[in-house]
Design a protein around this motif. Structure first.
Motif, PDB file in Angstrom:
ATOM      1  N   ASP A  24      28.369  34.292  32.996  1.00  0.00           N
ATOM      2  CA  ASP A  24      28.283  34.530  34.566  1.00  0.00           C
ATOM      3  C   ASP A  24      29.553  35.457  35.119  1.00  0.00           C
ATOM      4  OD1 ASP A  24      26.214  32.911  34.399  1.00  0.00           O
ATOM      5  OD2 ASP A  24      27.155  31.036  34.984  1.00  0.00           O
ATOM      6  N   LEU A  25      30.547  35.623  34.406  1.00  0.00           N
ATOM      7  CA  LEU A  25      31.630  36.552  34.981  1.00  0.00           C
ATOM      8  C   LEU A  25      31.053  37.728  34.663  1.00  0.00           C
ATOM      9  CD1 LEU A  25      34.367  37.176  35.946  1.00  0.00           C
ATOM     10  CD2 LEU A  25      34.999  36.961  33.526  1.00  0.00           C
ATOM     11  N   ALA A  26      30.516  37.787  33.639  1.00  0.00           N
ATOM     12  CA  ALA A  26      29.908  39.474  33.053  1.00  0.00           C
ATOM     13  C   ALA A  26      28.849  39.791  34.279  1.00  0.00           C
ATOM     14  CB  ALA A  26      29.130  39.535  31.770  1.00  0.00           C
ATOM     15  N   LEU A  27      28.034  38.757  34.571  1.00  0.00           N
ATOM     16  CA  LEU A  27      27.033  39.214  35.584  1.00  0.00           C
ATOM     17  C   LEU A  27      27.401  39.315  36.928  1.00  0.00           C
ATOM     18  CD1 LEU A  27      23.846  39.057  36.236  1.00  0.00           C
ATOM     19  CD2 LEU A  27      24.253  36.464  36.881  1.00  0.00           C
ATOM     20  N   ALA A  28      28.514  38.522  37.549  1.00  0.00           N
ATOM     21  CA  ALA A  28      29.248  38.867  38.766  1.00  0.00           C
ATOM     22  C   ALA A  28      30.059  40.293  38.742  1.00  0.00           C
ATOM     23  CB  ALA A  28      30.426  38.019  38.853  1.00  0.00           C
ATOM     24  N   THR A  29      30.375  40.703  37.409  1.00  0.00           N
ATOM     25  CA  THR A  29      30.854  41.976  37.339  1.00  0.00           C
ATOM     26  C   THR A  29      30.000  43.081  37.451  1.00  0.00           C
ATOM     27  OG1 THR A  29      32.771  41.299  35.988  1.00  0.00           O
ATOM     28  CG2 THR A  29      32.581  43.380  35.970  1.00  0.00           C
ATOM     29  N   ALA A  30      28.792  43.030  36.710  1.00  0.00           N
ATOM     30  CA  ALA A  30      27.751  43.808  36.718  1.00  0.00           C
ATOM     31  C   ALA A  30      27.248  43.978  38.050  1.00  0.00           C
ATOM     32  CB  ALA A  30      26.673  43.496  35.571  1.00  0.00           C
ATOM     33  N   LYS A  31      26.979  42.920  38.820  1.00  0.00           N
ATOM     34  CA  LYS A  31      26.594  42.841  40.399  1.00  0.00           C
ATOM     35  C   LYS A  31      27.361  43.098  41.329  1.00  0.00           C
ATOM     36  CE  LYS A  31      22.529  41.844  38.566  1.00  0.00           C
ATOM     37  NZ  LYS A  31      21.215  42.601  39.057  1.00  0.00           N
ATOM     38  N   ASN A  32      28.683  43.749  40.729  1.00  0.00           N
ATOM     39  CA  ASN A  32      29.593  44.295  41.671  1.00  0.00           C
ATOM     40  C   ASN A  32      30.498  43.038  42.733  1.00  0.00           C
ATOM     41  OD1 ASN A  32      31.016  46.415  42.691  1.00  0.00           O
ATOM     42  ND2 ASN A  32      29.729  46.647  44.724  1.00  0.00           N
TER      43      ASN A  32
END
Ligand code: HEC
Length: 103
Positions: A24-32
């Motif tokens: 989820d941290l990766a998703l949050a990073t990917a989604k700006n």
């Protein structure tokens, strides 16, 4: 052999259960999201730990916040508004908010 498969499935499920926070941290990073938010300090937007603390015990918060992540909005944490995040689907918004609220 009949016992090996279920054991393998349980092992796989446990391995996946320990991953979501990183995913989820990766998703949050990917989604700006992380360009304005930090886990434990205010940047442009509030720290996710502060968001989690604010809504602890508020059962309606997750749905409300998921909608706000997609549509944007302001007035809760200060004068700066969060812009809409059209790159985030409803499922992703719910997932991200669940993760934020678990901080
Ligand atoms: C351009 C900067 C910016 C980006 C990008 C951004 N946010 Fe925000 N976010 C803010 C600001 C500013 C606020 C405070 C809004 C307010 O005071 O109501 C906020 C508030 C929030 C809140 C709390 C809302 C409330 O009503 O308490 C959540 C949850 C949140 N953001 C999640 C996200 C997620 C998830 C993403 C990525 C999809 C994201 N934000 C992307 C700036 C941003």
């Amino acid at each position: 052999m009949t016992r090996t498969l279920p054991n393998l499935l349980i092992t796989a499920a446990c391995a996946m259960a320990s991953l979501p926070a990183a995913a989820d941290l990766a998703l949050a990073t990917a989604k700006n999201c992380m360009s304005c938010h930090h886990l434990d300090k205010k940047v442009v937007g509030p720290a996710y730990k502060d968001v989690a603390a604010k809504y602890r015990g508020d059962k309606a918060a997750a749905a409300r916040l998921a909608a706000k992540v997609m549509e944007g909005g302001g007035g809760v944490w200060g004068v700066v508004k969060m812009p809409s995040n059209p790159q985030v689907s409803e499922a992703e918004a719910k997932k991200l908010v669940a993760w934020v609220l678990s901080q």
